[in-house]
Design a protein around this motif. Sequence first.
Motif, PDB file in Angstrom:
ATOM      1  N   ALA A  21       2.536 -26.729   3.435  1.00 46.92           N
ATOM      2  CA  ALA A  21       3.004 -25.959   4.593  1.00 46.92           C
ATOM      3  C   ALA A  21       3.258 -24.509   4.221  1.00 46.92           C
ATOM      4  O   ALA A  21       2.896 -23.580   4.958  1.00 46.92           O
ATOM      5  CB  ALA A  21       4.272 -26.592   5.154  1.00 46.92           C
ATOM      6  N   LYS A  22       3.882 -24.289   3.065  1.00 50.33           N
ATOM      7  CA  LYS A  22       4.152 -22.923   2.617  1.00 50.33           C
ATOM      8  C   LYS A  22       2.867 -22.165   2.342  1.00 50.33           C
ATOM      9  O   LYS A  22       2.748 -20.973   2.654  1.00 50.33           O
ATOM     10  CB  LYS A  22       5.037 -22.949   1.366  1.00 50.33           C
ATOM     11  CG  LYS A  22       6.465 -23.425   1.655  1.00 50.33           C
ATOM     12  CD  LYS A  22       7.291 -23.513   0.383  1.00 50.33           C
ATOM     13  CE  LYS A  22       8.693 -24.005   0.689  1.00 50.33           C
ATOM     14  NZ  LYS A  22       9.536 -24.112  -0.530  1.00 50.33           N
ATOM     15  N   ARG A  23       1.866 -22.870   1.777  1.00 48.97           N
ATOM     16  CA  ARG A  23       0.577 -22.207   1.523  1.00 48.97           C
ATOM     17  C   ARG A  23      -0.073 -21.769   2.832  1.00 48.97           C
ATOM     18  O   ARG A  23      -0.646 -20.682   2.915  1.00 48.97           O
ATOM     19  CB  ARG A  23      -0.359 -23.157   0.762  1.00 48.97           C
ATOM     20  CG  ARG A  23      -0.136 -23.199  -0.728  1.00 48.97           C
ATOM     21  CD  ARG A  23      -1.338 -23.771  -1.461  1.00 48.97           C
ATOM     22  NE  ARG A  23      -1.576 -25.148  -1.094  1.00 48.97           N
ATOM     23  CZ  ARG A  23      -1.172 -26.198  -1.808  1.00 48.97           C
ATOM     24  NH1 ARG A  23      -0.469 -26.000  -2.916  1.00 48.97           N
ATOM     25  NH2 ARG A  23      -1.438 -27.420  -1.425  1.00 48.97           N
ATOM     26  N   ILE A  24       0.025 -22.618   3.855  1.00 49.91           N
ATOM     27  CA  ILE A  24      -0.567 -22.278   5.153  1.00 49.91           C
ATOM     28  C   ILE A  24       0.103 -21.046   5.750  1.00 49.91           C
ATOM     29  O   ILE A  24      -0.559 -20.109   6.210  1.00 49.91           O
ATOM     30  CB  ILE A  24      -0.460 -23.483   6.112  1.00 49.91           C
ATOM     31  CG1 ILE A  24      -1.391 -24.599   5.647  1.00 49.91           C
ATOM     32  CG2 ILE A  24      -0.794 -23.066   7.540  1.00 49.91           C
ATOM     33  CD1 ILE A  24      -1.173 -25.917   6.355  1.00 49.91           C
ATOM     34  N   ILE A  25       1.431 -21.038   5.729  1.00 50.24           N
ATOM     35  CA  ILE A  25       2.163 -19.895   6.299  1.00 50.24           C
ATOM     36  C   ILE A  25       1.885 -18.629   5.498  1.00 50.24           C
ATOM     37  O   ILE A  25       1.670 -17.545   6.067  1.00 50.24           O
ATOM     38  CB  ILE A  25       3.668 -20.205   6.357  1.00 50.24           C
ATOM     39  CG1 ILE A  25       3.928 -21.343   7.353  1.00 50.24           C
ATOM     40  CG2 ILE A  25       4.464 -18.957   6.753  1.00 50.24           C
ATOM     41  CD1 ILE A  25       5.352 -21.858   7.344  1.00 50.24           C
ATOM     42  N   GLU A  26       1.867 -18.742   4.188  1.00 44.23           N
ATOM     43  CA  GLU A  26       1.581 -17.572   3.354  1.00 44.23           C
ATOM     44  C   GLU A  26       0.157 -17.078   3.572  1.00 44.23           C
ATOM     45  O   GLU A  26      -0.097 -15.862   3.581  1.00 44.23           O
ATOM     46  CB  GLU A  26       1.806 -17.927   1.876  1.00 44.23           C
ATOM     47  CG  GLU A  26       3.277 -18.093   1.520  1.00 44.23           C
ATOM     48  CD  GLU A  26       3.481 -18.689   0.140  1.00 44.23           C
ATOM     49  OE1 GLU A  26       2.464 -19.028  -0.521  1.00 44.23           O
ATOM     50  OE2 GLU A  26       4.651 -18.823  -0.276  1.00 44.23           O
ATOM     51  N   HIS A  27      -0.771 -18.019   3.780  1.00 49.57           N
ATOM     52  CA  HIS A  27      -2.161 -17.634   4.055  1.00 49.57           C
ATOM     53  C   HIS A  27      -2.242 -16.797   5.334  1.00 49.57           C
ATOM     54  O   HIS A  27      -2.886 -15.738   5.362  1.00 49.57           O
ATOM     55  CB  HIS A  27      -3.016 -18.901   4.189  1.00 49.57           C
ATOM     56  CG  HIS A  27      -4.442 -18.640   4.552  1.00 49.57           C
ATOM     57  ND1 HIS A  27      -5.432 -18.431   3.611  1.00 49.57           N
ATOM     58  CD2 HIS A  27      -5.053 -18.528   5.772  1.00 49.57           C
ATOM     59  CE1 HIS A  27      -6.584 -18.220   4.221  1.00 49.57           C
ATOM     60  NE2 HIS A  27      -6.377 -18.274   5.532  1.00 49.57           N
ATOM     61  N   GLU A  28      -1.565 -17.261   6.380  1.00 50.92           N
ATOM     62  CA  GLU A  28      -1.601 -16.528   7.643  1.00 50.92           C
ATOM     63  C   GLU A  28      -0.848 -15.206   7.533  1.00 50.92           C
ATOM     64  O   GLU A  28      -1.279 -14.188   8.104  1.00 50.92           O
ATOM     65  CB  GLU A  28      -1.038 -17.392   8.770  1.00 50.92           C
ATOM     66  CG  GLU A  28      -1.883 -18.631   9.046  1.00 50.92           C
ATOM     67  CD  GLU A  28      -1.521 -19.333  10.342  1.00 50.92           C
ATOM     68  OE1 GLU A  28      -0.651 -18.807  11.081  1.00 50.92           O
ATOM     69  OE2 GLU A  28      -2.109 -20.384  10.634  1.00 50.92           O
ATOM     70  N   ALA A  29       0.259 -15.211   6.798  1.00 52.82           N
ATOM     71  CA  ALA A  29       1.019 -13.972   6.624  1.00 52.82           C
ATOM     72  C   ALA A  29       0.186 -12.922   5.894  1.00 52.82           C
ATOM     73  O   ALA A  29       0.203 -11.734   6.254  1.00 52.82           O
ATOM     74  CB  ALA A  29       2.314 -14.250   5.864  1.00 52.82           C
ATOM     75  N   THR A  30      -0.553 -13.341   4.888  1.00 52.27           N
ATOM     76  CA  THR A  30      -1.422 -12.417   4.155  1.00 52.27           C
ATOM     77  C   THR A  30      -2.496 -11.850   5.069  1.00 52.27           C
ATOM     78  O   THR A  30      -2.805 -10.657   5.030  1.00 52.27           O
ATOM     79  CB  THR A  30      -2.074 -13.126   2.959  1.00 52.27           C
ATOM     80  OG1 THR A  30      -1.038 -13.568   2.068  1.00 52.27           O
ATOM     81  CG2 THR A  30      -3.018 -12.204   2.210  1.00 52.27           C
ATOM     82  N   ALA A  31      -3.056 -12.718   5.901  1.00 57.24           N
ATOM     83  CA  ALA A  31      -4.080 -12.256   6.848  1.00 57.24           C
ATOM     84  C   ALA A  31      -3.517 -11.212   7.807  1.00 57.24           C
ATOM     85  O   ALA A  31      -4.175 -10.210   8.116  1.00 57.24           O
ATOM     86  CB  ALA A  31      -4.641 -13.447   7.630  1.00 57.24           C
ATOM     87  N   LEU A  32      -2.293 -11.410   8.259  1.00 56.77           N
ATOM     88  CA  LEU A  32      -1.668 -10.447   9.171  1.00 56.77           C
ATOM     89  C   LEU A  32      -1.387  -9.120   8.463  1.00 56.77           C
ATOM     90  O   LEU A  32      -1.564  -8.042   9.050  1.00 56.77           O
ATOM     91  CB  LEU A  32      -0.375 -11.016   9.753  1.00 56.77           C
ATOM     92  CG  LEU A  32      -0.513 -12.145  10.777  1.00 56.77           C
ATOM     93  CD1 LEU A  32       0.852 -12.537  11.317  1.00 56.77           C
ATOM     94  CD2 LEU A  32      -1.435 -11.745  11.920  1.00 56.77           C
ATOM     95  N   ARG A  33      -0.948  -9.197   7.220  1.00 58.53           N
ATOM     96  CA  ARG A  33      -0.709  -7.958   6.478  1.00 58.53           C
ATOM     97  C   ARG A  33      -2.008  -7.175   6.308  1.00 58.53           C
ATOM     98  O   ARG A  33      -2.034  -5.947   6.489  1.00 58.53           O
ATOM     99  CB  ARG A  33      -0.088  -8.275   5.100  1.00 58.53           C
ATOM    100  CG  ARG A  33       1.394  -8.596   5.141  1.00 58.53           C
ATOM    101  CD  ARG A  33       1.991  -8.591   3.752  1.00 58.53           C
ATOM    102  NE  ARG A  33       1.490  -9.698   2.949  1.00 58.53           N
ATOM    103  CZ  ARG A  33       2.053 -10.889   2.889  1.00 58.53           C
ATOM    104  NH1 ARG A  33       3.155 -11.138   3.586  1.00 58.53           N
ATOM    105  NH2 ARG A  33       1.537 -11.829   2.110  1.00 58.53           N
TER     106      ARG A  33
END
Length: 346
Positions: A21-33
């Motif tokens: 779950a953390k990897r998924i959220i971090e993946h999306e957060a990186t994409a937004l950055r």
Amino acid sequence: MTAATAGNIIPYSHVDQLREAKRIIEHEATALRNLALELDARFCAAVDQISACTGSVVVTGIGKAGLIGQKIAATLSSTGTRSHFLHPAEAVHGDLGCLRPDDLVLILSNSGETEEVCRLLPVLQRLQIPIISFTATGHSTLAQASKVVIPLGRMREAGLHGLPPSTTTTAMLAIGDALALVLARLRGFSPQDFAVYHPAGSLGRKLTPVTDVMRTGDSLRVAHEHETVRAVFGQALNPARRVGAVMILDDHDKLSGLFTDSDLARILASHQEQKLDRPIREVMTQRPITIRPDAVLSEVVDLLAERKLSELPVVDESGAPVGMIDITDIIALMPQSLQLNATAAR
């Protein structure tokens, strides 16, 4: 063991789930950055197009992108930009009749090749309705038909197989929010404007105008600063509603002070009864804290809590009183989070 402590204890079998779950959220957060870093003049061109639009912003998309489009349309509408959602499949079965020449269409499609979306493009071109699109690149069929393209870039969806739309729809939502909020600021959209579109629920109560909750007319206690304390409190009160403060006026009918039941109690407790026959201006609170009529309930609560007040005069631009806020009137109207702040003021 408290609930908070129990929530922090993770069975070993759940560790992998949380890690994923953390990897998924971090993946999306990186994409937004990355998306934020890559935004350029095309975003500003979209803002200019929507700002100049005299009709409605019609948002469309299919599947998950369509669901994001519905949220974007709702956010635009609630922040001062007239907007609605048009389902592309329904559009080609007659709903295109809702479009007007002064409208603008915002289309969401990551691939830019979605059949239901592409079917709309020739019609929109014939109607000469400009298109803004959120899509992966500037090379798709949708991008080529658009007046402004905000490219998402080639994003990998989150999760083990990267199949369901996730990162791309998150990016679309973020850009939509950015557009709506930048436009709201550009239009000078105020909290008072926002309150007009949100009269219900917890948010609506926070944004309730002061004029809707203040006491007015016969519910107010008003006196002239030359009157004695005894004369002021000897006046008959409206039995329907009790107000614990008297607004004191000067010779120009402007608010010059405030005198409360607590002030009267202090005079009596200190055995200074002679002050009862002195002008009330000598014992009133001068230059009391006030609030303007265009304020909202959340501002009132913050002020009551910060200054430890129970009554708050409402005055117009000239300094004349137009109403009174009494804390007992507003507690029942407020969401629980605001009630805690207001109760602290009592």
